[in-house]
Design a protein around this motif. Structure first.
Motif, PDB file in Angstrom:
ATOM      1  N   LYS A  29       0.823  -1.208   0.000  1.00  0.00           N
ATOM      2  CA  LYS A  29       0.000   0.000   0.000  1.00  0.00           C
ATOM      3  C   LYS A  29       0.854   1.254   0.000  1.00  0.00           C
ATOM      4  N   SER A  30       1.928   1.245   0.723  1.00  0.00           N
ATOM      5  CA  SER A  30       2.788   2.426   0.743  1.00  0.00           C
ATOM      6  C   SER A  30       3.444   2.626  -0.618  1.00  0.00           C
ATOM      7  N   ARG A  31       3.840   1.531  -1.268  1.00  0.00           N
ATOM      8  CA  ARG A  31       4.428   1.656  -2.607  1.00  0.00           C
ATOM      9  C   ARG A  31       3.390   2.144  -3.615  1.00  0.00           C
ATOM     10  N   LEU A  32       2.159   1.618  -3.515  1.00  0.00           N
ATOM     11  CA  LEU A  32       1.092   2.091  -4.415  1.00  0.00           C
ATOM     12  C   LEU A  32       0.808   3.573  -4.188  1.00  0.00           C
ATOM     13  N   GLY A  33       0.826   3.995  -2.930  1.00  0.00           N
ATOM     14  CA  GLY A  33       0.584   5.397  -2.623  1.00  0.00           C
ATOM     15  C   GLY A  33       1.674   6.312  -3.146  1.00  0.00           C
ATOM     16  N   GLN A  34       2.915   5.811  -3.248  1.00  0.00           N
ATOM     17  CA  GLN A  34       4.022   6.635  -3.724  1.00  0.00           C
ATOM     18  C   GLN A  34       4.145   6.620  -5.240  1.00  0.00           C
ATOM     19  N   ARG A  35       3.469   5.666  -5.886  1.00  0.00           N
ATOM     20  CA  ARG A  35       3.600   5.551  -7.341  1.00  0.00           C
ATOM     21  C   ARG A  35       2.867   6.714  -8.012  1.00  0.00           C
ATOM     22  N   ASP A  43      -5.256   6.220  -4.187  1.00  0.00           N
ATOM     23  CA  ASP A  43      -5.690   6.947  -3.002  1.00  0.00           C
ATOM     24  C   ASP A  43      -5.999   5.922  -1.927  1.00  0.00           C
ATOM     25  N   PRO A  44      -5.311   5.976  -0.839  1.00  0.00           N
ATOM     26  CA  PRO A  44      -5.536   4.949   0.186  1.00  0.00           C
ATOM     27  C   PRO A  44      -6.924   5.074   0.802  1.00  0.00           C
ATOM     28  N   ILE A  45      -7.550   3.945   1.014  1.00  0.00           N
ATOM     29  CA  ILE A  45      -8.869   3.901   1.632  1.00  0.00           C
ATOM     30  C   ILE A  45      -8.675   3.471   3.068  1.00  0.00           C
ATOM     31  N   GLU A  46      -9.199   4.267   3.968  1.00  0.00           N
ATOM     32  CA  GLU A  46      -8.994   3.952   5.370  1.00  0.00           C
ATOM     33  C   GLU A  46      -9.774   2.714   5.775  1.00  0.00           C
ATOM     34  N   PRO A  48     -12.499   0.145   3.903  1.00  0.00           N
ATOM     35  CA  PRO A  48     -13.249  -0.145   2.675  1.00  0.00           C
ATOM     36  C   PRO A  48     -14.708  -0.499   2.914  1.00  0.00           C
ATOM     37  N   VAL A  49     -15.092  -0.807   4.128  1.00  0.00           N
ATOM     38  CA  VAL A  49     -16.475  -1.175   4.427  1.00  0.00           C
ATOM     39  C   VAL A  49     -17.341   0.054   4.612  1.00  0.00           C
ATOM     40  N   THR A  50     -16.812   1.107   5.178  1.00  0.00           N
ATOM     41  CA  THR A  50     -17.575   2.327   5.425  1.00  0.00           C
ATOM     42  C   THR A  50     -17.597   3.178   4.159  1.00  0.00           C
ATOM     43  N   PRO A  51     -18.794   3.523   3.650  1.00  0.00           N
ATOM     44  CA  PRO A  51     -18.854   4.344   2.432  1.00  0.00           C
ATOM     45  C   PRO A  51     -18.487   5.790   2.732  1.00  0.00           C
ATOM     46  N   SER A  52     -18.039   6.487   1.696  1.00  0.00           N
ATOM     47  CA  SER A  52     -17.702   7.899   1.883  1.00  0.00           C
ATOM     48  C   SER A  52     -18.987   8.713   2.003  1.00  0.00           C
ATOM     49  N   SER A  53     -18.844   9.934   2.482  1.00  0.00           N
ATOM     50  CA  SER A  53     -20.036  10.764   2.700  1.00  0.00           C
ATOM     51  C   SER A  53     -20.702  11.178   1.392  1.00  0.00           C
TER      52      SER A  53
END
Length: 195
Positions: A29-35, A43-46, A48-53
């Motif tokens: 995840k850190s490598r994907l975030g830096q790519r 964009d990292p998802i904190e 994945p079960v909780t939908p965004s507002s």
């Protein structure tokens, strides 16, 4: 020369599968975030079960724990009724406006007709026949139209007598009746006096 000192060994505590998997996911995840190549980025998802507002299925905490479904349904139905009342009222207002405009046009038409009747009130002829003869006595009027009608009727009658004379001649060309043997009397058509 050899060093008699022992090598310093770095000892690592053995890790279980779960910790290795978590560490591996963290690294990925850190490598994907830096790519940052090309256009896509991660964009990292904190959670994945909780939908965004902004998602359609998002519910706030207060809404999630609302327990009075009957009151919720009543409020929803009241909103539906209020909306339908507004629609009905707008249709009613539109129909009333349309009807008042129609009545106004009818009144204006009646006023124009009344003005036309008043304008033409003294100009017409009353009890004047539309034919050139008297329908009671069947005599021709003493006008130009009466004289024209009399002449047309006389011409029609004269043409009928001519046809009769022609038929009588065609029946017997020799001038005798073939059954009785008597001479045939042919009616001669007389022309009108004005011809």
């Amino acid at each position: 020369m050899m060093n008699d000192e022992p090598f310093e060994v770095r000892r690592i505590e053995p890790r279980g599968r779960e910790s290795r998997r978590t560490y591996k996911e963290h690294i990925e995840k850190s490598r994907l975030g830096q790519r940052r190549e090309k256009v896509s980025h991660y964009d990292p998802i904190e959670n994945p079960v909780t939908p965004s507002s902004h998602a359609p299925m998002y519910q706030g905490e207060v809404e999630r724990f609302e327990t009075d479904s009957a009151a919720f349904e009543r409020r929803r139905m009241d909103q539906v009724r209020q909306r339908q009342k507004r629609i009905d009222q707008s249709h009613r207002d539109r129909d009333m406006q349309r009807e008042s405009e129609r009545w106004k046009r009818m009144e204006e038409s009646d006023q124009r007709e009344q003005q036309r009747i008043e304008r033409l009130a003294g100009t017409g002829k009353k009890n004047v026949s539309s034919v050139a003869y008297d329908p009671v006595t069947l005599s021709y009027n003493d006008s130009h139209d009466g004289e024209r009608l009399r002449r047309e009727d006389e011409m029609r009658s004269y043409h009928a007598r001519l046809r009769t004379e022609n038929l009588e001649r065609q029946v017997s060309r020799e001038g005798i009746n073939p059954i009785t043997g008597e001479p045939v009397r042919v009616h001669r058509a007389t022309a009108p006096s004005w011809m």
